[in-house]
Motif scaffolding. Structure first.
Motif, short mmCIF file in Angstrom:
data_model
loop_
_atom_site.label_atom_id
_atom_site.label_comp_id
_atom_site.label_asym_id
_atom_site.label_seq_id
_atom_site.Cartn_x
_atom_site.Cartn_y
_atom_site.Cartn_z
N HIS A 73 0.83 -1.21 0.00
CA HIS A 73 0.00 0.00 0.00
C HIS A 73 0.87 1.26 0.00
O HIS A 73 2.05 1.22 0.28
CB HIS A 73 -0.95 0.00 1.20
N LYS A 74 0.20 2.37 -0.30
CA LYS A 74 0.88 3.66 -0.43
C LYS A 74 1.69 4.01 0.82
O LYS A 74 2.83 4.44 0.71
CB LYS A 74 -0.17 4.73 -0.68
N HIS A 75 1.12 3.80 1.99
CA HIS A 75 1.84 4.20 3.21
C HIS A 75 3.08 3.32 3.41
O HIS A 75 4.11 3.79 3.91
CB HIS A 75 0.92 4.16 4.44
N SER A 104 5.29 13.00 -5.13
CA SER A 104 3.89 13.06 -4.72
C SER A 104 3.81 13.16 -3.21
O SER A 104 4.78 12.85 -2.52
CB SER A 104 3.15 11.81 -5.20
N GLY A 106 3.57 12.46 0.56
CA GLY A 106 4.02 11.24 1.27
C GLY A 106 5.26 11.53 2.10
O GLY A 106 5.24 11.36 3.28
N ILE A 108 6.52 10.67 -1.84
CA ILE A 108 6.89 9.49 -2.61
C ILE A 108 7.50 9.97 -3.93
O ILE A 108 6.93 10.83 -4.60
CB ILE A 108 5.65 8.60 -2.88
N GLU A 110 8.66 9.34 -7.78
CA GLU A 110 8.26 8.47 -8.89
C GLU A 110 9.18 8.68 -10.08
O GLU A 110 9.20 9.74 -10.68
CB GLU A 110 6.82 8.79 -9.31
N THR A 244 -3.43 6.26 -10.52
CA THR A 244 -2.79 6.83 -9.34
C THR A 244 -1.39 7.28 -9.73
O THR A 244 -0.83 6.84 -10.73
CB THR A 244 -2.66 5.81 -8.18
N ASP A 246 1.29 6.51 -8.47
CA ASP A 246 2.29 5.46 -8.31
C ASP A 246 2.33 4.51 -9.49
O ASP A 246 3.38 4.06 -9.91
CB ASP A 246 1.99 4.64 -7.05
N PHE A 301 0.20 -3.51 -6.29
CA PHE A 301 0.11 -2.24 -5.57
C PHE A 301 -1.35 -1.98 -5.21
O PHE A 301 -2.23 -1.97 -6.09
CB PHE A 301 0.66 -1.09 -6.43
N THR A 303 -4.34 0.26 -4.34
CA THR A 303 -4.67 1.68 -4.51
C THR A 303 -5.46 2.23 -3.32
O THR A 303 -5.54 3.43 -3.14
CB THR A 303 -5.55 1.89 -5.76
#
Ligand SMILES: [Zn+2]
Length: 428
Positions: A73-75, A104, A106, A108, A110, A244, A246, A301, A303
């Motif tokens: 997950h994103k976190h 992004s 976070g 994060i 990319e 997304t 990511d 991944f 979302t």
């Protein structure tokens, strides 16, 4: 000028978008085997993920085998990137193959590749009706985050011209659209509403002084009532896509607007959030993506978005399955004006002001635009002044990337237990 008929049929990657179910399964399995091997050999975070699950890359032979791997997950991605900066072990190619790195929330990071094979947004634009020669105005942010750049790449692949409008500057953007006879819009639905208002204010007739024929919208819900209003107002076709930051594009509408086709070159699973098992058509679960890009090979991944899919045939001829509707978020994360907000970022704002006792973020919608309001109970003896409200409002965009307003409420108004983010928006 492209005729309406030319905009409503055909595919960007005809053969791959119309494969028979058996051929699609064979193609996806082969691509999955390739990317699993590549990611295992080149991206340490993916190797770790396989090793932790005691799965060898050559044991991933089909889409069904993905169930053996956990969902990232994103976190978790943000935490992994902090531990192993900048990409958390997910970079799958040498640095000299990169062309762009975005950031992004976070944060994060990319990475993107110079010679990327990723044409998923291009499929989306073609399905929306974009054709060679269109002039497309991109009204997403050109700062830090990737979408505007992706959309510009997609326009170039279709041999269209981009006019980089960016965010805001509505009057200048209307002028640009008029002067350059812009035929295509790329942005949020609500910014197109702003464009229409400003154009009318300036005395323009939407159909005769502007030349929009087609639009691709993303980042916000698109209620059918709003789509109708905009399509009729401008005399244009508006289609939406989903993705997304990511993993990029995961779905797009065709002319028949009966759900969002999966791009042919990725795997979208709808998964039971508790067990990680794949669900069938019509069953609601989390959207989980596996992409075939070597540069940043996300495998499973999560979302955090909830949806369900259909495998019913579509009159457009594409045989890819379709997401029917995005139903909301798995957790409390909420999307406002196209940006994710979450209780952590709201806490960050509140934490800067010792005057605040309790607060709730209310997300609502007025005139087709998201509104975010911090409703705040102040500590005993603190006066609710305009000056304090102004300081809090100024701090909101730094932590949350979107603007919000402040409303002070009497102490004791909020119930004992409440959600920190209250999403009161209603969609039809
Ligand atoms: Zn279709």
């Amino acid at each position: 000028m492209t005729t309406r008929g030319e905009r409503t049929s055909g595919c960007y990657a005809e053969r791959l978008e119309t494969l028979s179910p058996a051929d699609r399964a064979a193609y996806q399995d082969a691509e999955l085997q390739r990317i699993a091997r590549h990611a295992y050999e080149n991206a340490p975070a993916i190797r770790q993920k396989f090793d932790n699950s005691r799965v060898k890359p050559d044991e991933i032979k089909s889409v069904k085998d993905l169930e053996r791997l956990p969902i990232t997950h994103k976190h978790e991605l943000a935490a992994l990137q902090q531990k192993a900066p900048p990409f958390g072990g997910f970079l799958g190619v040498p640095w000299d193959r990169l062309k762009r790195i975005c950031m992004s929330p976070g944060p994060i990071y990319e990475p993107e590749e110079i010679h990327s094979q990723n044409d998923r947004w291009t499929q989306a634009f073609f399905a929306a009706g974009f054709r060679k020669g269109d002039i497309g105005q991109i009204t997403f942010s050109y700062h830090l985050v990737p979408p505007a750049f992706w959309f510009e790449d997609a326009l170039h692949r279709l041999e269209c011209i981009a006019t980089p409008g960016g965010v805001g500057n509505t009057e200048l953007q209307v002028q640009m659209m008029h002067d350059l006879k812009v035929t295509a819009y790329i942005g949020t639905p609500s910014f197109l509403v702003n464009i229409s208002k400003k154009a009318r204010e300036l005395g323009y007739d939407l159909k005769h002084d502007l030349y929009l024929e087609v639009g691709f919208v993303a980042g916000e819900m698109l209620p059918e009532s709003l789509r109708d209003e905009l399509e009729q107002g401008f005399g244009m076709i508006i289609r939406q896509g989903y993705g997304t930051a990511d993993v990029g594009c995961l779905g797009y509408e065709c002319y028949h607007k009966n759900g969002m086709h999966f791009p042919h070159n990725c795997i979208v699973e709808i998964v039971d959030p508790e067990t990680g098992r794949q669900l069938g058509p019509g069953e609601t679960g989390e959207i989980v993506a596996t992409v075939f890009d070597e540069v940043y090979p996300m495998i499973r991944f999560g979302t955090g978005d909830l949806s369900y899919y259909t495998d019913e045939p579509c009159p457009c001829g594409r045989s890819t399955h379709r997401l029917v509707k995005i139903l909301g978020r798995l957790d409390q994360v909420t999307k406002v004006k196209g940006m994710f907000i979450h209780p952590g970022s709201a806490d960050e704002v509140a934490g800067k002001f010792p005057e605040i006792d309790r607060y709730q973020v209310v997300v609502d919608r007025k005139a087709h635009a998201d509104q975010m309001t911090f409703t705040i109970e102040l500590k005993e003896g603190i006066d609710p002044t305009q000056e304090l409200a102004g300081r809090i409002e100024a701090a909101i965009p730094t932590s949350m990337r979107v603007r919000g307003t402040v409303q002070f409420i009497e102490r004791g108004t909020l119930p004992k237990e409440y959600r920190k983010i209250d999403d009161r928006r209603k969609w039809d």
